[in-house]
Scaffold this active site. Structure first.
Site, PDB file in Angstrom:
ATOM      1  N   GLY A   1       0.723  -1.396  -0.004  1.00  0.00           N
ATOM      2  CA  GLY A   1       0.193  -0.016   0.103  1.00  0.00           C
ATOM      3  C   GLY A   1       0.853   1.186   0.029  1.00  0.00           C
ATOM      4  O   GLY A   1       0.465   2.086  -0.468  1.00  0.00           O
TER       5      GLY A   1
ATOM      6  N   GLU B   1       4.581   3.749   5.844  1.00  0.00           N
ATOM      7  CA  GLU B   1       3.306   3.066   6.055  1.00  0.00           C
ATOM      8  C   GLU B   1       2.065   3.719   5.184  1.00  0.00           C
ATOM      9  O   GLU B   1       2.359   5.009   5.313  1.00  0.00           O
ATOM     10  CB  GLU B   1       3.079   2.614   7.329  1.00  0.00           C
ATOM     11  CG  GLU B   1       1.737   1.733   7.571  1.00  0.00           C
ATOM     12  CD  GLU B   1       1.563   0.394   7.055  1.00  0.00           C
ATOM     13  OE1 GLU B   1       1.796   0.303   5.419  1.00  0.00           O
ATOM     14  OE2 GLU B   1       1.318  -0.624   7.718  1.00  0.00           O
ATOM     15  N   ASP B   2       1.287   3.163   4.710  1.00  0.00           N
ATOM     16  CA  ASP B   2      -0.025   3.561   3.948  1.00  0.00           C
ATOM     17  C   ASP B   2      -0.990   4.161   5.203  1.00  0.00           C
ATOM     18  O   ASP B   2      -1.279   5.253   5.122  1.00  0.00           O
ATOM     19  CB  ASP B   2      -0.631   2.898   2.899  1.00  0.00           C
ATOM     20  CG  ASP B   2      -0.911   1.439   3.434  1.00  0.00           C
ATOM     21  OD1 ASP B   2      -0.629   1.191   4.900  1.00  0.00           O
ATOM     22  OD2 ASP B   2      -1.673   0.788   2.568  1.00  0.00           O
TER      23      ASP B   2
ATOM     24  N   ASP C   1      -4.441   1.674  11.323  1.00  0.00           N
ATOM     25  CA  ASP C   1      -5.850   1.540  11.673  1.00  0.00           C
ATOM     26  C   ASP C   1      -5.733   1.103  12.948  1.00  0.00           C
ATOM     27  O   ASP C   1      -5.761   1.943  14.068  1.00  0.00           O
ATOM     28  CB  ASP C   1      -6.384   0.476  10.601  1.00  0.00           C
ATOM     29  CG  ASP C   1      -7.925   0.291  10.747  1.00  0.00           C
ATOM     30  OD1 ASP C   1      -8.447   1.078  11.412  1.00  0.00           O
ATOM     31  OD2 ASP C   1      -8.234  -0.661  10.237  1.00  0.00           O
TER      32      ASP C   1
ATOM     33  N   LYS D   1      -5.635   6.535  11.329  1.00  0.00           N
ATOM     34  CA  LYS D   1      -7.138   6.484  11.702  1.00  0.00           C
ATOM     35  C   LYS D   1      -7.236   6.348  13.214  1.00  0.00           C
ATOM     36  O   LYS D   1      -7.368   5.388  13.759  1.00  0.00           O
ATOM     37  CB  LYS D   1      -7.705   5.151  11.083  1.00  0.00           C
ATOM     38  CG  LYS D   1      -8.168   5.397   9.773  1.00  0.00           C
ATOM     39  CD  LYS D   1      -8.940   4.074   9.337  1.00  0.00           C
ATOM     40  CE  LYS D   1      -8.752   3.534   8.026  1.00  0.00           C
ATOM     41  NZ  LYS D   1      -9.738   2.306   7.779  1.00  0.00           N
TER      42      LYS D   1
ATOM     43  N   ASP E   1      -5.300  -0.114  -1.592  1.00  0.00           N
ATOM     44  CA  ASP E   1      -6.391  -1.016  -2.618  1.00  0.00           C
ATOM     45  C   ASP E   1      -7.536  -1.459  -1.730  1.00  0.00           C
ATOM     46  O   ASP E   1      -7.623  -1.394  -0.518  1.00  0.00           O
ATOM     47  CB  ASP E   1      -5.660  -2.299  -3.082  1.00  0.00           C
ATOM     48  CG  ASP E   1      -5.482  -3.231  -2.042  1.00  0.00           C
ATOM     49  OD1 ASP E   1      -4.876  -2.856  -0.784  1.00  0.00           O
ATOM     50  OD2 ASP E   1      -5.793  -4.559  -1.933  1.00  0.00           O
TER      51      ASP E   1
ATOM     52  N   ARG F   1      -5.572   0.868  -6.702  1.00  0.00           N
ATOM     53  CA  ARG F   1      -4.231   1.680  -6.339  1.00  0.00           C
ATOM     54  C   ARG F   1      -3.889   2.698  -7.333  1.00  0.00           C
ATOM     55  O   ARG F   1      -3.028   3.512  -6.946  1.00  0.00           O
ATOM     56  CB  ARG F   1      -3.295   0.593  -6.593  1.00  0.00           C
ATOM     57  CG  ARG F   1      -3.288  -0.775  -5.172  1.00  0.00           C
ATOM     58  CD  ARG F   1      -1.944  -1.443  -5.404  1.00  0.00           C
ATOM     59  NE  ARG F   1      -2.272  -2.739  -4.812  1.00  0.00           N
ATOM     60  CZ  ARG F   1      -2.257  -2.913  -3.382  1.00  0.00           C
ATOM     61  NH1 ARG F   1      -1.917  -1.970  -2.721  1.00  0.00           N
ATOM     62  NH2 ARG F   1      -2.414  -4.136  -2.970  1.00  0.00           N
TER      63      ARG F   1
END
Ligand code: 5GP
Length: 180
Positions: free
Chosen positions: A51, A104-105, A108, A136, A164, A170
């Protein structure tokens, strides 16, 4: 149900321009913080696949201090929109004594990053920090200290800009919320 049989819409969240501007700011901050990096002792970016690949490609070009790049593979989501709770980490790195920045993307629940952080800590780097495009905070279950955050986002399912759903979306240049 597969993507082909579901009506999905993507609500725009951050435009390509907004992302670009924010990454410029983060790159400047990182370059200032690692001003002591040299070609002999560069900042080492550890990019979490898949990601973060587009984020990392743009970020690395805004960093003005010597740096090197490596990749780590972590997966906790299969084809679902919620974490499996089972993080598989694959890497082949020797990073003892190096200054590492994990790229990192999305963070969470924090489980993936907590486990990657632990896996890299045992390799005895000189320092280890986290840079995440998205955070988040409302979803957090496992505490993580993020040194550089692109954007804080609500507890929704985000796609685009490398991120994705079931390997789709993506390629989108912007970020949006997937609604189905
Ligand atoms: P965590 O372990 O923090 O719960 O989840 C982290 C990973 O789950 C991220 O690296 C990302 O791959 C995936 N993930 C978490 N939230 C989202 C989201 O909103 N959209 C997508 N596509 N993946 C997410």
């Amino acid at each position: 149900m597969s993507k082909e049989h579901t009506v999905t819409t993507i609500t725009p969240l951050f435009s390509a321009e907004t992302i670009k501007n924010r990454i410029q700011e983060i790159g400047k901050e990182i370059s200032d913080d690692y001003a002591g990096a040299t070609p002999e002792c560069p900042l080492h970016l550890v990019v979490v696949l898949k990601g973060a690949f587009i984020f990392a490609a743009d970020l690395v070009r805004t960093i003005t201090v010597p740096c090197t790049v490596d990749f780590i593979h972590a997966s906790s989501y299969g084809s679902e929109k919620t974490s499996s709770g089972n993080v598989v980490i694959r890497h082949n790195m020797n990073v003892a004594g190096r200054h590492l920045l994990l790229v990192e993307d999305i963070i969470d629940t924090g489980l993936t990053m907590q486990q990657i952080f632990a896996a890299l800590t045992v390799l005895q780097p000189a320092s280890l920090k986290i840079c995440s495009l998205l955070d988040k905070p409302e979803a957090r279950k496992h505490p993580v200290e993020i040194a550089y955050t692109g954007f804080k986002v609500p507890n929704t399912f985000i796609v685009g800009y490398g991120i994705d759903y079931n390997q789709h979306y993506r390629e989108l240049p912007s970020l949006g919320i997937l609604c189905s």
